[in-house]
Design a protein around this motif. Structure first.
Motif, PDB file in Angstrom:
ATOM      1  N   MET A  75       0.814  -1.209   0.000  1.00  0.00           N
ATOM      2  CA  MET A  75       0.000   0.000   0.000  1.00  0.00           C
ATOM      3  C   MET A  75       0.853   1.267   0.000  1.00  0.00           C
ATOM      4  O   MET A  75       0.346   2.371  -0.181  1.00  0.00           O
ATOM      5  CB  MET A  75      -0.896   0.028   1.245  1.00  0.00           C
ATOM      6  CG  MET A  75      -2.042  -0.952   1.220  1.00  0.00           C
ATOM      7  SD  MET A  75      -3.241  -0.588  -0.088  1.00  0.00           S
ATOM      8  CE  MET A  75      -4.041   0.886   0.531  1.00  0.00           C
ATOM      9  N   GLY A  76       2.154   1.110   0.260  1.00  0.00           N
ATOM     10  CA  GLY A  76       2.995   2.300   0.403  1.00  0.00           C
ATOM     11  C   GLY A  76       2.760   2.985   1.732  1.00  0.00           C
ATOM     12  O   GLY A  76       2.866   4.197   1.846  1.00  0.00           O
ATOM     13  N   LEU A  77       2.425   2.210   2.755  1.00  0.00           N
ATOM     14  CA  LEU A  77       2.115   2.793   4.058  1.00  0.00           C
ATOM     15  C   LEU A  77       3.152   2.449   5.120  1.00  0.00           C
ATOM     16  O   LEU A  77       2.964   2.753   6.288  1.00  0.00           O
ATOM     17  CB  LEU A  77       0.739   2.295   4.543  1.00  0.00           C
ATOM     18  CG  LEU A  77      -0.478   2.793   3.758  1.00  0.00           C
ATOM     19  CD1 LEU A  77      -1.748   2.117   4.266  1.00  0.00           C
ATOM     20  CD2 LEU A  77      -0.600   4.303   3.873  1.00  0.00           C
ATOM     21  N   LEU A  78       4.255   1.827   4.700  1.00  0.00           N
ATOM     22  CA  LEU A  78       5.294   1.508   5.675  1.00  0.00           C
ATOM     23  C   LEU A  78       5.952   2.789   6.151  1.00  0.00           C
ATOM     24  O   LEU A  78       6.194   3.697   5.355  1.00  0.00           O
ATOM     25  CB  LEU A  78       6.370   0.634   5.035  1.00  0.00           C
ATOM     26  CG  LEU A  78       6.222  -0.870   5.077  1.00  0.00           C
ATOM     27  CD1 LEU A  78       7.459  -1.490   4.429  1.00  0.00           C
ATOM     28  CD2 LEU A  78       6.066  -1.371   6.499  1.00  0.00           C
ATOM     29  N   GLU A 102       5.686   9.095  -4.807  1.00  0.00           N
ATOM     30  CA  GLU A 102       4.758   9.121  -3.670  1.00  0.00           C
ATOM     31  C   GLU A 102       3.382   9.621  -4.121  1.00  0.00           C
ATOM     32  O   GLU A 102       2.353   9.131  -3.682  1.00  0.00           O
ATOM     33  CB  GLU A 102       5.341   9.988  -2.550  1.00  0.00           C
ATOM     34  CG  GLU A 102       4.426  10.207  -1.333  1.00  0.00           C
ATOM     35  CD  GLU A 102       3.750   8.929  -0.786  1.00  0.00           C
ATOM     36  OE1 GLU A 102       4.379   7.863  -0.823  1.00  0.00           O
ATOM     37  OE2 GLU A 102       2.587   9.015  -0.345  1.00  0.00           O
ATOM     38  N   ARG A 103       3.381  10.601  -5.021  1.00  0.00           N
ATOM     39  CA  ARG A 103       2.110  11.130  -5.508  1.00  0.00           C
ATOM     40  C   ARG A 103       1.313  10.074  -6.278  1.00  0.00           C
ATOM     41  O   ARG A 103       0.105   9.931  -6.105  1.00  0.00           O
ATOM     42  CB  ARG A 103       2.399  12.358  -6.399  1.00  0.00           C
ATOM     43  CG  ARG A 103       1.185  12.962  -7.072  1.00  0.00           C
ATOM     44  CD  ARG A 103       0.209  13.479  -6.049  1.00  0.00           C
ATOM     45  NE  ARG A 103      -1.128  13.639  -6.611  1.00  0.00           N
ATOM     46  CZ  ARG A 103      -1.766  14.803  -6.699  1.00  0.00           C
ATOM     47  NH1 ARG A 103      -1.203  15.895  -6.235  1.00  0.00           N
ATOM     48  NH2 ARG A 103      -2.950  14.878  -7.220  1.00  0.00           N
ATOM     49  N   ALA A 106      -0.145   7.653  -3.831  1.00  0.00           N
ATOM     50  CA  ALA A 106      -1.314   8.218  -3.145  1.00  0.00           C
ATOM     51  C   ALA A 106      -2.532   8.205  -4.060  1.00  0.00           C
ATOM     52  O   ALA A 106      -3.655   7.986  -3.617  1.00  0.00           O
ATOM     53  CB  ALA A 106      -1.006   9.635  -2.662  1.00  0.00           C
ATOM     54  N   ASP A 107      -2.299   8.421  -5.348  1.00  0.00           N
ATOM     55  CA  ASP A 107      -3.421   8.393  -6.290  1.00  0.00           C
ATOM     56  C   ASP A 107      -4.033   6.996  -6.393  1.00  0.00           C
ATOM     57  O   ASP A 107      -5.216   6.853  -6.708  1.00  0.00           O
ATOM     58  CB  ASP A 107      -2.952   8.858  -7.681  1.00  0.00           C
ATOM     59  CG  ASP A 107      -2.719  10.359  -7.718  1.00  0.00           C
ATOM     60  OD1 ASP A 107      -3.181  11.040  -6.781  1.00  0.00           O
ATOM     61  OD2 ASP A 107      -2.071  10.846  -8.660  1.00  0.00           O
ATOM     62  N   ARG A 109      -3.880   4.675  -3.809  1.00  0.00           N
ATOM     63  CA  ARG A 109      -4.412   4.247  -2.501  1.00  0.00           C
ATOM     64  C   ARG A 109      -5.867   4.653  -2.341  1.00  0.00           C
ATOM     65  O   ARG A 109      -6.225   5.795  -2.579  1.00  0.00           O
ATOM     66  CB  ARG A 109      -3.613   4.894  -1.373  1.00  0.00           C
ATOM     67  CG  ARG A 109      -2.324   4.198  -1.038  1.00  0.00           C
ATOM     68  CD  ARG A 109      -1.851   4.595   0.347  1.00  0.00           C
ATOM     69  NE  ARG A 109      -1.366   5.971   0.379  1.00  0.00           N
ATOM     70  CZ  ARG A 109      -0.102   6.314   0.191  1.00  0.00           C
ATOM     71  NH1 ARG A 109       0.802   5.396  -0.053  1.00  0.00           N
ATOM     72  NH2 ARG A 109       0.253   7.584   0.251  1.00  0.00           N
ATOM     73  N   GLY A 110      -6.668   3.721  -1.890  1.00  0.00           N
ATOM     74  CA  GLY A 110      -8.079   4.032  -1.700  1.00  0.00           C
ATOM     75  C   GLY A 110      -8.816   4.140  -3.014  1.00  0.00           C
ATOM     76  O   GLY A 110      -9.979   4.521  -3.050  1.00  0.00           O
ATOM     77  N   ARG A 140     -11.690  12.465  -2.956  1.00  0.00           N
ATOM     78  CA  ARG A 140     -10.266  12.480  -3.265  1.00  0.00           C
ATOM     79  C   ARG A 140      -9.991  11.888  -4.648  1.00  0.00           C
ATOM     80  O   ARG A 140      -9.082  12.309  -5.349  1.00  0.00           O
ATOM     81  CB  ARG A 140      -9.511  11.717  -2.176  1.00  0.00           C
ATOM     82  CG  ARG A 140      -8.080  11.302  -2.506  1.00  0.00           C
ATOM     83  CD  ARG A 140      -7.160  12.505  -2.634  1.00  0.00           C
ATOM     84  NE  ARG A 140      -5.789  12.087  -2.866  1.00  0.00           N
ATOM     85  CZ  ARG A 140      -5.263  11.866  -4.066  1.00  0.00           C
ATOM     86  NH1 ARG A 140      -6.019  12.013  -5.143  1.00  0.00           N
ATOM     87  NH2 ARG A 140      -4.004  11.505  -4.201  1.00  0.00           N
ATOM     88  N   HIS A 141     -10.776  10.883  -5.028  1.00  0.00           N
ATOM     89  CA  HIS A 141     -10.457  10.166  -6.262  1.00  0.00           C
ATOM     90  C   HIS A 141     -11.471  10.351  -7.381  1.00  0.00           C
ATOM     91  O   HIS A 141     -11.266   9.861  -8.479  1.00  0.00           O
ATOM     92  CB  HIS A 141     -10.310   8.670  -5.964  1.00  0.00           C
ATOM     93  CG  HIS A 141      -9.187   8.355  -5.020  1.00  0.00           C
ATOM     94  ND1 HIS A 141      -7.865   8.523  -5.364  1.00  0.00           N
ATOM     95  CD2 HIS A 141      -9.178   7.914  -3.743  1.00  0.00           C
ATOM     96  CE1 HIS A 141      -7.092   8.172  -4.344  1.00  0.00           C
ATOM     97  NE2 HIS A 141      -7.872   7.811  -3.345  1.00  0.00           N
TER      98      HIS A 141
END
Ligand SMILES: Nc1ncnc2c1ncn2[C@@H]1O[C@H](COP(=O)(O)OP(=O)(O)O)[C@@H](O)[C@H]1O
Ligand code: SF4
Ligand SMILES: [Mg+2]
Lengths: 350, 315
Positions: A75-78, A102-103, A106-107, A109-110, A140-141
């Protein structure tokens, strides 16, 4: 009529073949270490697995085996630092997750990927209403109006079977039970129709009666949406029920992997067998993971050979000195043990 | 919520009563005959007898206390010995000055403390964080009087940018008023900014570790939304309480700074009264300060509940 059935079947076959060729997520040789750990000791070590579209992969293993760290890395949440991905790739829909910015992460995620966690009581922000928290993720998305987002949030609350959803939209997390909060988390995670849901022990913190409800809810939503899922769980009953593929992790490594049938009908690694409790001397099966004598070694105490050696009833000299490779015993069934398949070496022991 | 506030006010009442007893005792502890103190230079037996009668000094102490306290409740805090002005009038004329100074100082403290606290929490362990901490530590350890004198010497004496002293009421000349308030407010504000910064930092670090921040990130929210909305909203709860308490302290603690910049506020009133042995004034000021403190505590509690949905509903 006959024609259309035939066409559909042919399309299905092609579709299945395509899925087999290119899974939704393919993780290869993932290694993660934490700063300060002894040199060369990875908390996740050379882990590879794949998840096909619409399928469910279950990851099992005791606490501290690296399941959550694996999931969070996808998820890139570490938290980086102290965590660091020291090797490997995670191909998701043709892109390597670990080389995105990172951007870009984030796009996703979720959106394409979503995650729910073990701690429903603390995973929602106490300062905002649950409605606002769901709407926020939708806005957000998606380029839609606030009113449309609210409508979508309401629909999600209905889908996760929250009673009186209009009223619940305005409620704060503390006004809800753990089971309700986990439903909110699920509604939030699925609001943007992700292709992959990662559920990290979503029922561990809940009452036994609620656990079954949440699992069947997740199952139903998965059937409705056709999303793929990585389910991390302690509950072998759940694994048997929902998994297509199973990965058994021990001390950061995959010790056994295969189809759910292979793992349950023909477990090959002493650890897996221990978990199932099928060897009386290793403890009885109790729905959850059976208890195996001893604990998962810490990074400092990691054996240099087989990491399961200190707890393994079959360990010998070779296991102390050399780490066994993950070997394919039969197509799609892998185990990391010098003596797998066990029947071959210790006939009749299982 | 209203019930909670009412309950808090009820709890504050005994505290105020205790304070009033202490303040009254202070009067009893004064050396010598209070009548002589009250009468000042006057030695006329008739006057003394009148005062004795007026303050019921021959009655038992509890009766005296109730007589005094009923006067206080009617807004009669006595008459200043030196100036013959009612203490309440004196206090009411000085208090706004100090409140203005405290508000300015608080704005400066918040404007510096909270952003630096956030930045050093988000950049925890980096050189930015260390630099902010070093500055904050110096802010905490530099005494106000020293910083005040330094500022006067540099800004007023050498560069002649701002007046060193001399208070001008805002009604007279607002711009000049602001100019005279700037330096003392800065001196007071920086001290508070340091402690606000450190509290903001630790509150933010704690919040950033929490599960709901991970959830916010799992939704794909961008980091500035995660920090400024999800984290700050929760970290601010203790900061609001702290700020309110600090504001209460500012009202009482501006004494030295007001002396340095000769600002005719509350602090200066106390200092002058103490030097002049103007006990009625000292007593009035102590009582007001204590009540102000209790009110600020009350406000802090109420704000804490207001900022906290969980408490807001259960009270
Ligand atoms: N923030 C962290 N810092 C250092 N070590 C960590 C951190 N998070 C997890 N670990 C280590 O990683 C290992 C795997 O943790 P985790 O993935 O949470 O296990 P689980 O399989 O129970 O989900 C644990 O042994 C733990 O010590
Ligand atoms: S390699 Fe040896 S120690 Fe490791 S699981 Fe197999 S038998 Fe046990
Ligand atoms: Mg875990």
């Amino acid at each position: 009529m006959t024609d259309s059935v035939a066409t559909a079947t042919a399309a299905d076959v092609i579709d299945m073949a395509a899925q087999r060729q290119s899974p939704l997520l393919q993780v290869e040789n993932l290694s993660i270490r934490f700063d300060g750990a002894p040199l060369g000791i990875n908390v996740v070590d050379n882990v590879s697995f794949s998840v096909a579209k619409g399928k469910t992969l279950c990851i099992v293993g005791e606490s501290g085996c690296g399941k959550s760290v694996t999931a969070l890395s996808l998820m890139g949440l570490l938290p980086t630092p102290p965590a660091r991905i020291v090797g490997g790739t995670a191909n998701f829909g043709g892109r390597d997750l670990f080389s995105l910015s990172e951007r870009e992460r984030a796009d996703m995620r979720g959106n394409q990927t979503a995650m729910i966690f073990q701690e429903p009581m603390t995973s929602l922000n106490p300062a905002f209403t649950v409605g606002d928290q769901i709407i926020e993720g939708i806005l957000r998305h998606r380029r839609i109006s606030k009113a449309e987002a609210k409508e979508r949030a309401l629909e999600m609350l209905r889908r996760v079977r929250i009673p009186a959803p209009e009223k619940r939209m305005r409620a704060y997390p503390h006004e809800m039970s753990g089971g309700m909060r986990q439903r909110i988390m699920i509604a939030m995670a699925l609001a943007n129709e992700p292709q992959l849901l990662i559920a990290d022990e979503p029922t561990t913190a809940l009452d036994v009666t609620i656990q079954a409800q949440i699992i069947s809810l997740i199952r139903r939503l998965q059937d409705e949406s056709g999303m793929a899922m990585i389910l991390i769980t302690h509950d072998l009953g759940v694994v048997a029920e929902v998994a297509d593929e199973v990965v058994v992790m021990y001390a950061g490594r995959i010790v056994e992997a295969g189809s759910v049938d292979a793992i349950f009908e023909d477990p090959q690694h002493p650890y897996t067998i221990g978990l199932m409790g099928s060897v009386p001397s290793l403890g009885r099966r109790q729905g959850r993971l059976a208890t195996i004598r001893g604990t998962v070694p810490s990074a400092e105490m990691m054996p240099k050979g087989c990491r399961f050696m200190p707890r393994c009833p079959f360990a010998d000299e070779r296991c102390v000195n050399d780490a066994p490779p993950l070997a394919e015993l039969e197509p799609g069934h892998w185990a990391r043990c010098w003596y797998a398949p066990l029947e071959l070496h210790r006939g009749g022991i299982v | 919520m209203l019930r909670y506030i009412a309950k808090r006010i009820l709890i504050a009442i005994p505290t105020i009563l205790i304070v009033s007893v202490l303040v009254f005792t202070l009067q009893q502890l004064l050396p010598g005959d209070p009548v002589l103190t009250l009468a000042g230079e006057e030695r006329d037996p008739q006057v003394l007898a009148f005062l004795r009668e007026k303050y019921r000094l021959d009655d038992p102490i509890p009766v005296q206390y109730f007589a005094w306290f009923s006067q206080v409740l009617q807004g009669n805090l006595g008459i200043s010995l030196r100036t013959d002005i009612p203490v309440l009038t004196l206090i009411l004329s000085k208090l706004p000055v100090t409140i203005e100074l405290a508000i300015f100082a608080m704005i400066i403290a918040l404007a510096i403390g909270i952003p630096t606290g956030i930045i050093s929490a988000v950049r925890k362990g980096t050189s930015v964080d260390y630099a902010a901490n070093v500055v904050a530590l110096s802010g905490l350890s530099i005494p106000n009087f020293w910083l005040g004198i330094l500022l006067i010497m540099l800004i007023s004496v050498r560069w002649k940018l701002l007046p060193a002293s001399g208070f001008v009421p805002p009604t007279e000349d607002l711009w000049l008023n602001i100019k005279t308030m700037l330096m003392p407010a800065f001196v007071l504000g920086t001290g508070l900014a340091a402690s606000l910064m450190r509290h903001t930092r630790s509150a933010m670090i704690g919040v950033m570790r929490s599960d709901y921040i991970r959830t916010a990130r799992a939704k794909g929210l961008l980091s500035h939304v995660v920090i400024m909305k999800h984290a700050l909203r929760n970290a601010l709860v203790p900061i609001i309480t702290l700020s309110t308490l600090l504001f209460g302290e500012l009202l009482a603690g501006a004494v030295l700074t007001e002396q340095i910049f000769t600002i005719p506020g509350f602090g200066k009133l106390v200092v002058d009264a103490v030097f002049n042995r103007d006990y009625a004034v000292v007593q009035g000021v102590v009582l007001c300060t204590a009540v102000g403190f209790i009110l600020m505590n009350l406000l802090a509690d109420v704000l804490y509940v207001l900022a906290n949905p969980r408490l807001r509903h259960s009270r």
